[in-house]
Design an enzyme around this catalytic site. Sequence first.
Site, PDB file in Angstrom:
ATOM      1  N   SER A 146     -12.213 -14.208 135.139  1.00  0.00           N
ATOM      2  CA  SER A 146     -11.591 -15.378 134.542  1.00  0.00           C
ATOM      3  C   SER A 146     -11.959 -16.640 135.336  1.00  0.00           C
ATOM      4  CB  SER A 146     -10.076 -15.166 134.438  1.00  0.00           C
ATOM      5  OG  SER A 146      -9.477 -16.112 133.598  1.00  0.00           O
ATOM      6  N   ASP A 222      -9.145  -9.937 124.088  1.00  0.00           N
ATOM      7  CA  ASP A 222      -8.677 -10.883 125.104  1.00  0.00           C
ATOM      8  C   ASP A 222      -7.938 -12.036 124.428  1.00  0.00           C
ATOM      9  OD1 ASP A 222      -8.608 -13.019 127.078  1.00  0.00           O
ATOM     10  OD2 ASP A 222     -10.183 -11.939 128.166  1.00  0.00           O
ATOM     11  N   HIS A 255      -7.396  -9.136 128.626  1.00  0.00           N
ATOM     12  CA  HIS A 255      -7.739  -9.934 129.808  1.00  0.00           C
ATOM     13  C   HIS A 255      -7.226  -9.307 131.108  1.00  0.00           C
ATOM     14  CE1 HIS A 255      -9.290 -13.819 131.188  1.00  0.00           C
ATOM     15  NE2 HIS A 255      -8.239 -13.973 131.963  1.00  0.00           N
TER      16      HIS A 255
END
Length: 279
Positions: A146, A222, A255
């Site tokens: 991320s 995600d 995620h």
Amino acid sequence: MERIEHHASFGGRQEVWRHASSTLGCDMRLGVYLPPAALAGQPCPVVVWLSGLTCTEQNFITKAGAQAHAARLGLIVVAPDTSPRGDGVANDPGYDLGQGAGFYLNATQAPWAPHFRMEDYVVDELPALVAQHVPTTGRQSIYGHSMGGHGALTLALRHPGRYASVSAFSPIVAPSQVPWGQKALRAYLGDDPAAWAAHDTVALVAGATERLPLLVDQGEADEFLATQLKPELLETACAAAGHPLTLRRHAGYDHSYYFIASFIGEHLAHHAQALATAG
């Protein structure tokens, strides 16, 4: 430097260190996994993991399941914190700015500039610190998730020759074009678009002087895919620049660290192969 945690793990040892960072002007913590080979005194290559928003060094070392793979492959895995921290360090009420959200760059704007120098910390201070305390080969690779995926990709592109390989899970590939990145880049770097582009993977690949292959894994479930991550922008940019990219999309994955743990072994094998052949 003080060792504040140590745990036997897959024949090696997971440690947590605390040290006074001259770059950041505060105390920092980092996770360091030493494989059995390193404990036996054999120099090993280093793979640096950069975590995402709100994380500390703990998220990766307790959730990713990297230790078994690192032990088998003979890799030292270093996982620093995501920002400077402390009472004297600037902060913001939001989770996506300030402490826990350093974005792996050197801030130029007040009140961030005195402490928020995560690029210099990761690229320069961290490898020197590790080399002082454990046997390393001097070779290193970098990966992250991320915000940390953004950091891994941009630092590898901004410092050609420094890393043998780079990979990312669910990276923020175009921070100049998404809310997380726009908020952070404006706060840390001001309003100059050129300053933003210097820390934007999609912008950097166009002028990259080293064609280091990019390995990116992205979950199709995600929750941030369409609003913050936009991997299709990286795909388009790499195709236009002729930059090597392996972008793997995975149905059903989100995620979270469940996604990271599912493919962390493949990423470490990717880095081990590159590190074994690095000059």
